[in-house]
Design a protein around this motif. Structure first.
Motif, short mmCIF file in Angstrom:
data_model
loop_
_atom_site.label_atom_id
_atom_site.label_comp_id
_atom_site.label_asym_id
_atom_site.label_seq_id
_atom_site.Cartn_x
_atom_site.Cartn_y
_atom_site.Cartn_z
N UNK A 28 0.83 -1.20 0.00
CA UNK A 28 0.00 0.00 0.00
C UNK A 28 0.87 1.26 0.00
N UNK A 29 1.84 1.29 0.87
CA UNK A 29 2.73 2.46 0.97
C UNK A 29 3.49 2.68 -0.33
N UNK A 30 4.03 1.61 -0.91
CA UNK A 30 4.80 1.73 -2.15
C UNK A 30 3.93 2.22 -3.29
N UNK A 31 2.75 1.63 -3.45
CA UNK A 31 1.88 2.01 -4.56
C UNK A 31 1.42 3.46 -4.42
N UNK A 38 16.63 -7.49 -2.12
CA UNK A 38 17.48 -8.27 -1.20
C UNK A 38 17.29 -7.83 0.25
N UNK A 39 16.96 -6.54 0.45
CA UNK A 39 16.74 -6.03 1.82
C UNK A 39 15.28 -6.15 2.25
N UNK A 40 14.50 -6.96 1.56
CA UNK A 40 13.09 -7.23 1.82
C UNK A 40 12.13 -6.10 1.46
N UNK A 41 12.62 -5.01 0.90
CA UNK A 41 11.74 -3.92 0.46
C UNK A 41 10.94 -4.36 -0.76
N UNK A 42 9.70 -3.91 -0.84
CA UNK A 42 8.85 -4.19 -2.00
C UNK A 42 9.17 -3.14 -3.07
#
Length: 166
Positions: free
Chosen positions: A27-30, A75-79
């Motif tokens: 949600x935050x990324x989009x 790699x750092x789990x970020x979307x």
């Protein structure tokens, strides 16, 4: 290969199904990327509706009632990418700014096509996504339209590959 499999990309990123623990990050990324790239496609009411559409509850409701979603995980789990589809309709396709031009949207779209083998796909393309969809064989079904405060172009892709026999 099934839709639910995890795929490790050559650059260390992972494409995998979206789970409940991912929804807040998605949600935050989009929303962040929409503000950056397609905010001009919305009027005030359309933007408010989009923010509601991207709320945790609404994403969860869509995933529970038939939507399927893939994400790209760094790699750092970020979307860094997200694709959501319901039936033959692509609902959302977003890639973070820093990861664009790395063909992540293409890889997500190919994954959908390879695993779900749709005969056709539809999308209401944003101003930012229109050229991407055209480059992947989507054709406009009509002129640009505005509905409920959102400007979009309805598009369709037809699968030219013969259906695979099971």
């Amino acid at each position: 290969m099934s839709f639910m499999e995890i795929v490790l990309l050559d650059d260390g990123r992972i494409i995998r199904p979206c789970g409940i623990d991912d929804i807040e990050d998605v949600s935050e990324m989009v929303i962040t990327e929409a503000k950056r790239s397609i905010a001009s496609d919305f009027d005030e009411k359309g933007w408010e509706d989009f923010l509601d559409y991207m709320s945790f509850d609404q994403i969860l409701k869509r995933l529970v009632t038939g939507s399927k979603a893939l994400l790209v995980q760094e790699k750092d789990d970020q979307v860094s990418g997200y694709l959501e589809i319901n039936g033959h309709q692509i609902l959302l396709l977003f890639i973070v700014d820093y990861a664009q031009k790395r063909h992540l949207a293409t890889q997500l779209l190919r994954r959908v096509i390879m695993t779900l083998s749709p005969s056709e796909l539809f999308v209401n393309a944003s101003s930012q996504g229109y050229d991407f969809y055209c480059s992947h064989g989507f054709v406009a079904l009509d002129d640009w339209a505005e509905k409920e405060g959102v400007t979009y172009c309805p598009m369709k892709w037809k699968n030219e590959e013969p259906a695979k026999e099971s």
